[in-house]
Design an enzyme around this catalytic site. Structure first.
Site, PDB file in Angstrom:
ATOM      1  N   PHE A  16       0.808  -1.051   0.069  1.00 36.26           N
ATOM      2  CA  PHE A  16      -0.157   0.020   0.106  1.00 36.26           C
ATOM      3  C   PHE A  16       0.622   1.234   0.102  1.00 36.26           C
ATOM      4  CE2 PHE A  16      -3.042  -2.845   1.838  1.00 36.26           C
ATOM      5  CZ  PHE A  16      -4.078  -2.664   0.823  1.00 36.26           C
ATOM      6  N   GLU A 172     -11.866 -11.994  12.164  1.00 38.60           N
ATOM      7  CA  GLU A 172     -12.352 -12.385  10.877  1.00 38.60           C
ATOM      8  C   GLU A 172     -12.372 -13.724  10.251  1.00 38.60           C
ATOM      9  OE1 GLU A 172     -12.202  -7.573   9.150  1.00 38.60           O
ATOM     10  OE2 GLU A 172     -10.874  -9.156   8.559  1.00 38.60           O
ATOM     11  N   GLN A 318      -4.592   2.462   5.718  1.00 38.87           N
ATOM     12  CA  GLN A 318      -4.607   4.055   5.433  1.00 38.87           C
ATOM     13  C   GLN A 318      -3.382   4.735   5.937  1.00 38.87           C
ATOM     14  OE1 GLN A 318      -6.227   6.519   4.385  1.00 38.87           O
ATOM     15  NE2 GLN A 318      -7.574   5.028   3.179  1.00 38.87           N
TER      16      GLN A 318
HETATM   17  C1  LIG Z   1      -4.380 -10.743   6.679  1.00 40.28           C
HETATM   18  C2  LIG Z   1      -4.226  -9.406   6.852  1.00 40.28           C
HETATM   19  C3  LIG Z   1      -5.669  -8.340   7.170  1.00 40.28           C
HETATM   20  C4  LIG Z   1      -5.436  -7.107   7.146  1.00 40.28           C
HETATM   21  N1  LIG Z   1      -6.799  -6.402   7.410  1.00 40.28           N
HETATM   22  C5  LIG Z   1      -6.534  -5.135   7.156  1.00 40.28           C
HETATM   23  C6  LIG Z   1      -7.938  -4.287   7.161  1.00 40.28           C
HETATM   24  O1  LIG Z   1      -8.843  -4.706   7.100  1.00 40.28           O
HETATM   25  N2  LIG Z   1      -7.767  -2.889   7.039  1.00 40.28           N
HETATM   26  C7  LIG Z   1      -6.338  -2.214   7.216  1.00 40.28           C
HETATM   27  O2  LIG Z   1      -6.268  -0.899   7.068  1.00 40.28           O
HETATM   28  N3  LIG Z   1      -5.462  -3.054   7.109  1.00 40.28           N
HETATM   29  C8  LIG Z   1      -5.427  -4.190   7.217  1.00 40.28           C
HETATM   30  N4  LIG Z   1      -4.054  -5.079   7.385  1.00 40.28           N
HETATM   31  C9  LIG Z   1      -2.968  -4.304   7.556  1.00 40.28           C
HETATM   32  C10 LIG Z   1      -2.436  -3.653   6.194  1.00 40.28           C
HETATM   33  O3  LIG Z   1      -2.527  -4.695   5.002  1.00 40.28           O
HETATM   34  C11 LIG Z   1      -0.971  -3.180   6.202  1.00 40.28           C
HETATM   35  O4  LIG Z   1      -1.073  -2.207   7.225  1.00 40.28           O
HETATM   36  C12 LIG Z   1      -0.425  -2.410   4.856  1.00 40.28           C
HETATM   37  O5  LIG Z   1      -0.462  -3.578   4.019  1.00 40.28           O
HETATM   38  C13 LIG Z   1       1.081  -2.089   5.209  1.00 40.28           C
HETATM   39  O6  LIG Z   1       1.329  -1.452   4.003  1.00 40.28           O
HETATM   40  P1  LIG Z   1       2.827  -1.465   3.646  1.00 40.28           P
HETATM   41  O7  LIG Z   1       2.927  -0.612   2.300  1.00 40.28           O
HETATM   42  O8  LIG Z   1       3.597  -0.881   4.958  1.00 40.28           O
HETATM   43  O9  LIG Z   1       3.210  -2.893   3.659  1.00 40.28           O
HETATM   44  P2  LIG Z   1       2.660  -4.270   2.686  1.00 40.28           P
HETATM   45  O10 LIG Z   1       1.409  -3.934   2.302  1.00 40.28           O
HETATM   46  O11 LIG Z   1       2.682  -5.162   3.501  1.00 40.28           O
HETATM   47  O12 LIG Z   1       4.076  -4.246   1.508  1.00 40.28           O
HETATM   48  C14 LIG Z   1       5.052  -4.868   1.628  1.00 40.28           C
HETATM   49  C15 LIG Z   1       5.621  -5.195   0.259  1.00 40.28           C
HETATM   50  O13 LIG Z   1       7.070  -5.093   0.452  1.00 40.28           O
HETATM   51  C16 LIG Z   1       7.423  -6.468  -0.126  1.00 40.28           C
HETATM   52  N5  LIG Z   1       8.662  -6.965   0.434  1.00 40.28           N
HETATM   53  C17 LIG Z   1       8.919  -7.224   1.899  1.00 40.28           C
HETATM   54  N6  LIG Z   1      10.191  -7.424   1.989  1.00 40.28           N
HETATM   55  C18 LIG Z   1      10.836  -7.439   0.997  1.00 40.28           C
HETATM   56  C19 LIG Z   1      12.161  -7.479   0.428  1.00 40.28           C
HETATM   57  N7  LIG Z   1      12.996  -7.855   1.260  1.00 40.28           N
HETATM   58  N8  LIG Z   1      12.537  -7.128  -0.779  1.00 40.28           N
HETATM   59  C20 LIG Z   1      11.671  -6.984  -1.799  1.00 40.28           C
HETATM   60  N9  LIG Z   1      10.187  -6.669  -1.694  1.00 40.28           N
HETATM   61  C21 LIG Z   1       9.888  -6.943  -0.184  1.00 40.28           C
HETATM   62  C22 LIG Z   1       6.303  -7.457  -0.080  1.00 40.28           C
HETATM   63  O14 LIG Z   1       6.384  -8.422  -1.217  1.00 40.28           O
HETATM   64  C23 LIG Z   1       5.204  -6.291  -0.277  1.00 40.28           C
HETATM   65  O15 LIG Z   1       4.675  -6.360  -1.390  1.00 40.28           O
HETATM   66  C24 LIG Z   1      -4.221  -6.317   7.191  1.00 40.28           C
HETATM   67  C25 LIG Z   1      -3.047  -7.068   7.295  1.00 40.28           C
HETATM   68  C26 LIG Z   1      -3.068  -8.561   7.009  1.00 40.28           C
HETATM   69  C27 LIG Z   1      -1.812  -9.208   6.852  1.00 40.28           C
END
Ligand SMILES: Cc1cc2nc3c(=O)[nH]c(=O)nc-3n(C[C@H](O)[C@H](O)[C@H](O)COP(=O)(O)OP(=O)(O)OC[C@H]3O[C@@H](n4cnc5c(N)ncnc54)[C@H](O)[C@@H]3O)c2cc1C
Length: 424
Positions: A16, A172, A318
């Site tokens: 995200f 959930e 978010q």
């Molecule tokens: C089952 C589940 C349900 C959820 N439900 C909700 C919800 O209902 N509402 C809500 O707001 N939030 C929810 N969340 C939380 C939300 O998904 C996270 O807060 C959000 O995805 C965080 O975004 P981010 O960009 O920090 O990381 P992420 O979206 O986790 O993205 C990280 C990215 O980095 C990549 N990556 C990781 N390590 C490496 C590496 N070493 N090298 C290259 N690429 C790498 C991964 O492949 C991934 O694509 C949920 C999470 C989970 C697991």
């Protein structure tokens, strides 16, 4: 920085946060390189729907390359980032190195077993599509094995599902497994009655959904109990082995154990040499940069920042989305010589769905439970299925699966044992 070429912005992680940052840089005179170890962006909030056969993997994952196809200044690399060398301004990939002028670290979090990594095999977590498919496999095979099991004790264990951790994912998932057993599979077996499955949600603290106000936690517990989930609060799990969960002296035999208790930051943060919190998140400056490193931004689940009241920002989509947009804005400002702005989170609320037409919603100035909360949940998820041109189709499929209890081909899984080699 060499002024004759466009600055290079490397974004690690296309979740995200990372993807939002990349898109927000479309009009900035920079070269954007997005690195992810997977070729797809994943809509994690709907993962549990894949794990419980309400959606297919393709409904909630979309190729990063396709999302950024039209963004001329963006390049996508499929690679595993191993570490960051801030002094050299380079990222070490598992198969090479990548220089940057600005770095946006957005690699998110992973499951944390609080020092019990040996529990992972017996109790997988839900973070990736592979995890969701593995959980779906375990759930479906548990019913299959129970159908063929003559021993009543063993059959009982096969039909017991234990979920460790009563946050949104645990609640959930528990609700969804209850619905599979009570409705979707109810008439599909002959020797067993799937409705007798026991679904136990174990939570160490005194209420589930601790991030919600107590009254909504109570409503969520009631809604889950109505679906047939045993909600056990004040029950810290002390040991997990294949088929067995222990909470103090209590033993629960369960063929399927799922870990929904906690996450820790991606290990990549450690290589920055920056201050981290206990979960391994980087303590970022108000403008989302690493202290002393104005060219490195850390966002989303990987960053630790408190709001104006001193409360840490939650690990939700978010926060990651708004921080992705903000990091891009600050990069743009830095290139124009403008001062960087501190990040302010606009809290849009918290949602958790607890089965068909039941949810809880803690929105700014409004607390909802039941059907109205479920409608809000549907609307929000349609809105944020970014990059998914078929978002209405996905939500229609999902709503159809819920209204009719039909899961069709999504109930297919791999064979129980090792497949026989093809003898042809
Ligand atoms: C089952 C589940 C349900 C959820 N439900 C909700 C919800 O209902 N509402 C809500 O707001 N939030 C929810 N969340 C939380 C939300 O998904 C996270 O807060 C959000 O995805 C965080 O975004 P981010 O960009 O920090 O990381 P992420 O979206 O986790 O993205 C990280 C990215 O980095 C990549 N990556 C990781 N390590 C490496 C590496 N070493 N090298 C290259 N690429 C790498 C991964 O492949 C991934 O694509 C949920 C999470 C989970 C697991």
């Amino acid at each position: 920085m060499d002024r004759s070429r466009k600055p290079q912005v490397v974004i690690l992680g296309a979740g995200f946060g990372g993807l939002t940052a990349a898109r927000a840089l479309a009009a900035t005179p920079v070269r954007v390189t997005v690195v992810d170890r997977r070729n797809h962006h994943l809509f994690q909030p709907l993962l549990y729907q894949v794990a419980t056969a309400a959606l297919s993997p393709g409904d909630i994952a979309y190729p990063i390359r396709s999302i950024l196809r039209r963004q001329r200044n963006a390049t996508v690399l499929l690679a595993d980032a191993v570490s960051v060398d801030p002094a050299a301004r380079e990222v070490a990939l598992s198969d090479g190195r990548l220089g940057y002028d600005f770095l946006v670290l957005a690699t998110g979090s992973r499951d944390a077993y609080f020092g019990h990594d040996d529990w992972e095999k017996a109790a997988p977590g839900l973070k990736t599509l592979d995890d969701a498919l593995e959980i779906r496999r375990r759930i479906l095979l548990a019913f299959e094995k129970a159908e063929r099991e003559a021993n009543p004790e063993r059959r009982k264990a096969l039909l017991t599902f234990a979920l460790v951790g009563g946050g949104p994912t645990g609640a959930e998932l528990a609700g969804a497994i209850a619905e599979i057993s009570r409705h979707v599979l109810a008439s599909d077996f002959r020797a067993i009655d799937p409705r007798e499955a026991r679904i136990v949600l174990l939570e160490a603290s005194d209420r589930i959904l601790p991030a919600f106000p107590p009254e909504l936690s109570a409503k969520a517990s009631t809604a889950l109990a109505r679906l047939g989930v045993e909600v056990r609060t004040g029950t810290p799990v002390t040991a997990i082995r294949p088929g067995l969960v222990e909470a103090g002296r209590e033993r629960l035999e369960a063929e399927t154990i799922l870990w929904t208790a906690g996450v820790a930051a991606s290990p990549l943060a450690r290589s920055l040499g920056a201050p981290l919190d206990r979960a391994g998140r980087v303590l970022v400056e108000p403008d989302l940069t690493v202290p002393g490193r104005p060219e490195i931004f850390v966002i989303g689940d990987l960053a630790f920042l408190a709001d104006r009241t001193g409360k840490p920002l939650p690990g939700v989509a978010q926060v990651a989305i708004q921080q992705g947009r903000h990091a891009a804005r600050n990069i743009d400002r830095a290139l124009r010589g403008a001062t960087r702005l501190p990040f302010r989170y606009r809290d849009r609320g918290n949602l958790a769905v607890l089965g068909r037409a039941a949810a809880v919603a803690d929105l700014p100035g409004l607390r909802l439970a039941g059907f109205p909360a479920w409608l809000v949940w549907c609307f929000v998820h349609i809105l944020y299925l970014i990059g998914f041109r078929n978002r209405f189709l996905v939500m229609f499929e999902w709503a159809w699966a819920y209204l009719t209890w039909q899961r069709g081909a999504r109930l297919i899984t791999e064979s129980a044992g090792k497949p026989e080699p093809d003898k042809r």
